[in-house]
Motif scaffolding. Structure first.
Motif, PDB file in Angstrom:
ATOM      1  N   LYS A   1      72.329 154.724  46.495  1.00  0.00           N
ATOM      2  CA  LYS A   1      71.259 154.693  47.501  1.00  0.00           C
ATOM      3  C   LYS A   1      70.258 153.577  47.189  1.00  0.00           C
ATOM      4  O   LYS A   1      69.767 152.895  48.087  1.00  0.00           O
ATOM      5  N   GLU A   2      69.981 153.397  45.901  1.00  0.00           N
ATOM      6  CA  GLU A   2      69.020 152.379  45.466  1.00  0.00           C
ATOM      7  C   GLU A   2      69.507 150.981  45.812  1.00  0.00           C
ATOM      8  O   GLU A   2      68.763 150.174  46.376  1.00  0.00           O
ATOM      9  N   ILE A   3      70.773 150.693  45.508  1.00  0.00           N
ATOM     10  CA  ILE A   3      71.280 149.341  45.793  1.00  0.00           C
ATOM     11  C   ILE A   3      71.457 149.134  47.291  1.00  0.00           C
ATOM     12  O   ILE A   3      71.324 148.011  47.784  1.00  0.00           O
ATOM     13  N   SER A   4      71.738 150.211  48.035  1.00  0.00           N
ATOM     14  CA  SER A   4      71.878 150.089  49.488  1.00  0.00           C
ATOM     15  C   SER A   4      70.542 149.720  50.114  1.00  0.00           C
ATOM     16  O   SER A   4      70.472 148.862  51.002  1.00  0.00           O
ATOM     17  N   GLU A   5      69.471 150.373  49.647  1.00  0.00           N
ATOM     18  CA  GLU A   5      68.142 150.038  50.173  1.00  0.00           C
ATOM     19  C   GLU A   5      67.778 148.603  49.806  1.00  0.00           C
ATOM     20  O   GLU A   5      67.254 147.845  50.637  1.00  0.00           O
ATOM     21  N   ALA A   6      68.074 148.212  48.560  1.00  0.00           N
ATOM     22  CA  ALA A   6      67.773 146.849  48.131  1.00  0.00           C
ATOM     23  C   ALA A   6      68.514 145.832  48.987  1.00  0.00           C
ATOM     24  O   ALA A   6      67.946 144.817  49.417  1.00  0.00           O
ATOM     25  N   TYR A   7      69.783 146.105  49.263  1.00  0.00           N
ATOM     26  CA  TYR A   7      70.580 145.156  50.055  1.00  0.00           C
ATOM     27  C   TYR A   7      70.082 145.099  51.494  1.00  0.00           C
ATOM     28  O   TYR A   7      70.027 144.026  52.098  1.00  0.00           O
ATOM     29  N   GLN A   8      69.719 146.246  52.071  1.00  0.00           N
ATOM     30  CA  GLN A   8      69.225 146.251  53.440  1.00  0.00           C
ATOM     31  C   GLN A   8      68.002 145.354  53.591  1.00  0.00           C
ATOM     32  O   GLN A   8      67.837 144.655  54.592  1.00  0.00           O
ATOM     33  N   VAL A   9      67.138 145.365  52.594  1.00  0.00           N
ATOM     34  CA  VAL A   9      65.915 144.553  52.659  1.00  0.00           C
ATOM     35  C   VAL A   9      66.210 143.087  52.351  1.00  0.00           C
ATOM     36  O   VAL A   9      65.827 142.184  53.102  1.00  0.00           O
ATOM     37  N   LEU A  10      66.914 142.816  51.256  1.00  0.00           N
ATOM     38  CA  LEU A  10      67.108 141.429  50.824  1.00  0.00           C
ATOM     39  C   LEU A  10      68.107 140.669  51.688  1.00  0.00           C
ATOM     40  O   LEU A  10      68.116 139.433  51.667  1.00  0.00           O
ATOM     41  N   SER A  11      68.936 141.376  52.457  1.00  0.00           N
ATOM     42  CA  SER A  11      69.875 140.688  53.339  1.00  0.00           C
ATOM     43  C   SER A  11      69.245 140.327  54.681  1.00  0.00           C
ATOM     44  O   SER A  11      69.840 139.608  55.476  1.00  0.00           O
ATOM     45  N   ASP A  12      68.045 140.844  54.934  1.00  0.00           N
ATOM     46  CA  ASP A  12      67.308 140.513  56.158  1.00  0.00           C
ATOM     47  C   ASP A  12      66.266 139.449  55.811  1.00  0.00           C
ATOM     48  O   ASP A  12      65.330 139.721  55.058  1.00  0.00           O
ATOM     49  N   PRO A  13      66.391 138.223  56.319  1.00  0.00           N
ATOM     50  CA  PRO A  13      65.466 137.142  55.922  1.00  0.00           C
ATOM     51  C   PRO A  13      63.993 137.486  56.117  1.00  0.00           C
ATOM     52  O   PRO A  13      63.166 137.179  55.256  1.00  0.00           O
ATOM     53  N   ASP A  14      63.651 138.139  57.230  1.00  0.00           N
ATOM     54  CA  ASP A  14      62.244 138.479  57.479  1.00  0.00           C
ATOM     55  C   ASP A  14      61.754 139.538  56.505  1.00  0.00           C
ATOM     56  O   ASP A  14      60.641 139.443  55.960  1.00  0.00           O
ATOM     57  N   GLN A  15      62.578 140.581  56.287  1.00  0.00           N
ATOM     58  CA  GLN A  15      62.174 141.631  55.356  1.00  0.00           C
ATOM     59  C   GLN A  15      62.085 141.082  53.930  1.00  0.00           C
ATOM     60  O   GLN A  15      61.178 141.442  53.173  1.00  0.00           O
ATOM     61  N   ARG A  16      63.023 140.223  53.580  1.00  0.00           N
ATOM     62  CA  ARG A  16      62.999 139.645  52.232  1.00  0.00           C
ATOM     63  C   ARG A  16      61.729 138.805  52.029  1.00  0.00           C
ATOM     64  O   ARG A  16      61.109 138.852  50.953  1.00  0.00           O
TER      65      ARG A  16
END
Length: 302
Positions: free
Chosen positions: A46-61
């Motif tokens: 769950k932790e890595i999924s949340e991290a990927y969801q954020v860092l894979s989105d340029p605006d969120q990152r």
């Protein structure tokens, strides 16, 4: 959020989008609950999924890089230059390698002071945008396959009718616009993001959009070949088991995995499992004894 997203994926802050994706896929294969029953694996997934969801989105990152753990609390139209120019109390600095604990990119002000001043700058009692929120949406494999409509209650207070697209995968986020935190004044409310979690299934094993299911066959079906039924999330289909099949042989059914509204669907793999009768009738025993007498097959040497 207690863990830095970059640390969670094991990548540098300068990592490219491809590096982030490769790191996530590698960890997801190791930590997915379907393949890793060890304690703590599901939480790490769950932790890595949340991290990927954020860092894979340029605006969120970008927001995360600037504001750290508090990035979800910062409105999309926040202008740090305008705020700094109004009071001159905020000075932008270079974030150090230990980033991850809030507004480390600013000096002389904490998050409450910064956001509070920003909101007050619009006038006492002025409009304040609502915050985005997250909740988990637990689905069965069949629900993920078919999609559909689900009534969801969160916290026992608010109910939502959610349209679930066919073919959602574990970790995917479904956005409910305007259903997040309440706003004040005429500002827009936040959005609610439902994070899909697919429950373990007694029959199906998922790997991305691919599905694996056990296919029980009798010794004579495995030896002679047969056409047998296999149950998929989309219904029953027939597969041909080739003569001489042993346990572990995988039969690929193209496109019978989870649907993909934006591209190629997953595949379904029927994995042969040769089963023998627990009890033999008199004639069955005679036939097996006759086979044992005439056959020179030795599975330990084949």
């Amino acid at each position: 959020m207690a863990t830095d997203f970059y640390d969670a994926l094991g990548v540098a802050r300068s990592a490219s989008a491809d590096e982030i994706q490769r790191a996530y896929r590698k960890l997801a294969r190791q930590l997915h609950p379907d393949v890793n029953p060890e304690p703590g694996a599901e939480e790490r997934f769950k932790e890595i999924s949340e991290a990927y969801q954020v860092l894979s989105d340029p605006d969120q990152r970008k927001k995360y890089d600037r504001f750290g753990a508090d990035f979800r609390r910062v409105p999309d139209d926040f202008d740090e230059r305008a705020y700094a120019g109004a009071g001159g109390r905020v000075r932008r600095t270079q974030a150090g390698p230990g980033f991850g604990g809030g507004f480390e990119g600013f000096e002389g002000v904490d998050i409450e002071d910064l956001l509070g001043g920003f909101f007050r700058g619009r006038g006492a009692g002025g409009p304040v945008a609502g915050a985005d929120q997250e909740a988990e949406l637990e689905l069965t494999v069949e629900e993920a396959y078919r999609g559909g409509r689900r009534h969801l209650s969160i916290g026992g207070e608010r109910g939502y009718d959610v349209d679930i697209p066919a073919g959602v995968v574990d970790g995917q986020r479904i956005r409910l616009a305007g259903q997040g935190g309440r706003a004040s004044g005429n500002a827009a409310p936040g959005d609610l993001y439902l994070v899909v979690r697919i429950k373990p299934h007694p029959r199906y094993r998922l790997s991305g959009r691919d599905i694996t299911v056990d296919l029980p066959v009798s010794p004579w079906e495995a030896a002679l070949g047969a056409t047998v039924p296999v149950l998929t999330p989309g219904g029953e289909v027939k597969v041909r088991v080739a003569a001489g099949s042993s346990t572990g042989r995988r039969l690929r059914l193209r496109g019978e995995g989870l649907p993909n509204p934006k591209g190629k669907p997953g595949d379904l793999y029927a994995e042969v499992r040769v089963l023998v009768p627990k009890k033999l009738g008199k004639r069955e025993r005679e036939l097996f004894e006759e086979l044992a007498a005439v056959s020179d097959f030795d599975p330990r040497r084949s």
